[in-house]
Design a protein around this motif. Sequence first.
Motif, mmCIF file in Angstrom:
data_model
loop_
_atom_site.group_PDB
_atom_site.id
_atom_site.type_symbol
_atom_site.label_atom_id
_atom_site.label_comp_id
_atom_site.label_asym_id
_atom_site.label_seq_id
_atom_site.Cartn_x
_atom_site.Cartn_y
_atom_site.Cartn_z
ATOM 1 N N SER A 47 0.880 -1.151 0.090
ATOM 2 C CA SER A 47 -0.085 0.101 -0.201
ATOM 3 C C SER A 47 0.874 1.302 -0.144
ATOM 4 O O SER A 47 1.962 1.332 0.487
ATOM 5 N N VAL A 48 0.036 2.304 -0.286
ATOM 6 C CA VAL A 48 0.518 3.621 -0.155
ATOM 7 C C VAL A 48 -0.470 4.489 0.538
ATOM 8 O O VAL A 48 -1.780 4.513 -0.231
ATOM 9 N N GLU A 49 -0.408 4.829 1.679
ATOM 10 C CA GLU A 49 -1.590 5.526 2.346
ATOM 11 C C GLU A 49 -1.758 7.112 2.620
ATOM 12 O O GLU A 49 -0.653 7.601 3.303
ATOM 13 N N LYS A 50 -2.746 7.698 2.267
ATOM 14 C CA LYS A 50 -2.847 9.344 2.307
ATOM 15 C C LYS A 50 -3.077 9.362 3.927
ATOM 16 O O LYS A 50 -2.532 10.326 4.360
ATOM 17 N N VAL A 83 -3.725 -4.865 -2.485
ATOM 18 C CA VAL A 83 -2.864 -3.794 -3.078
ATOM 19 C C VAL A 83 -3.794 -2.427 -3.143
ATOM 20 O O VAL A 83 -4.863 -2.566 -3.733
ATOM 21 N N TYR A 84 -3.418 -1.552 -2.447
ATOM 22 C CA TYR A 84 -4.209 -0.313 -2.158
ATOM 23 C C TYR A 84 -3.370 0.949 -2.050
ATOM 24 O O TYR A 84 -2.428 0.940 -1.213
ATOM 25 N N ALA A 85 -3.873 1.941 -2.853
ATOM 26 C CA ALA A 85 -3.453 3.023 -3.070
ATOM 27 C C ALA A 85 -4.371 4.112 -2.572
ATOM 28 O O ALA A 85 -5.255 4.382 -3.397
ATOM 29 N N SER A 86 -4.229 5.039 -1.632
ATOM 30 C CA SER A 86 -5.428 5.991 -1.526
ATOM 31 C C SER A 86 -4.808 7.439 -1.920
ATOM 32 O O SER A 86 -5.614 8.346 -1.847
ATOM 33 N N VAL A 110 -7.230 -5.206 -5.703
ATOM 34 C CA VAL A 110 -6.348 -4.284 -6.168
ATOM 35 C C VAL A 110 -7.341 -2.833 -6.179
ATOM 36 O O VAL A 110 -8.179 -2.766 -6.904
ATOM 37 N N TRP A 111 -7.431 -2.162 -5.199
ATOM 38 C CA TRP A 111 -8.146 -0.824 -5.061
ATOM 39 C C TRP A 111 -7.480 0.426 -4.775
ATOM 40 O O TRP A 111 -6.373 0.545 -4.415
ATOM 41 N N GLY A 112 -8.317 1.438 -4.861
ATOM 42 C CA GLY A 112 -7.943 2.793 -4.505
ATOM 43 C C GLY A 112 -8.072 4.123 -5.487
ATOM 44 O O GLY A 112 -8.052 3.490 -6.634
#
Length: 149
Positions: A47-50, A83-86, A110-112
Amino acid sequence: MTHDVTIAGNDVGYDSKARGISVVGGEDVTIEGNSIQRTEMAGIYISVEKEWETADTKNITVQNNTIEHTGMRKSSDHPNILVYASHGKLDDITFEANTIKNAVNDGIGVWGDGDLGNIYFSKNVLSDSSKSPTNFKGGNIHLEGNTGF
């Protein structure tokens, strides 16, 4: 930024209230030969998280792992692999020769709303997901030689 890390040969989970193995911001990380089972959240989380202002995540290799029966928290919809990217960018994420089975929810997600770049799935075996085998909501997904997708 965390980089050049290998996570190998671990046996984790066993009713853990957390995730199994995570990379949240980092590059050049290999997750190899691990057994992950019975976690409340995703078994493997890239992930990469805001929310936590984490760095971008790139060049991650996940290979020869077994991920079984994860995402057990009732209020969660986490798949075995998420797999997540906000925000930010995820790119060059590779899943190869993993066994993904008995998912409480989806097998792989796979989201975001962030920049989901190239995500590769090769020679993985996916079976017995309670919901759908895969839930790809974004990214440039590359599939080759997988079973059960």
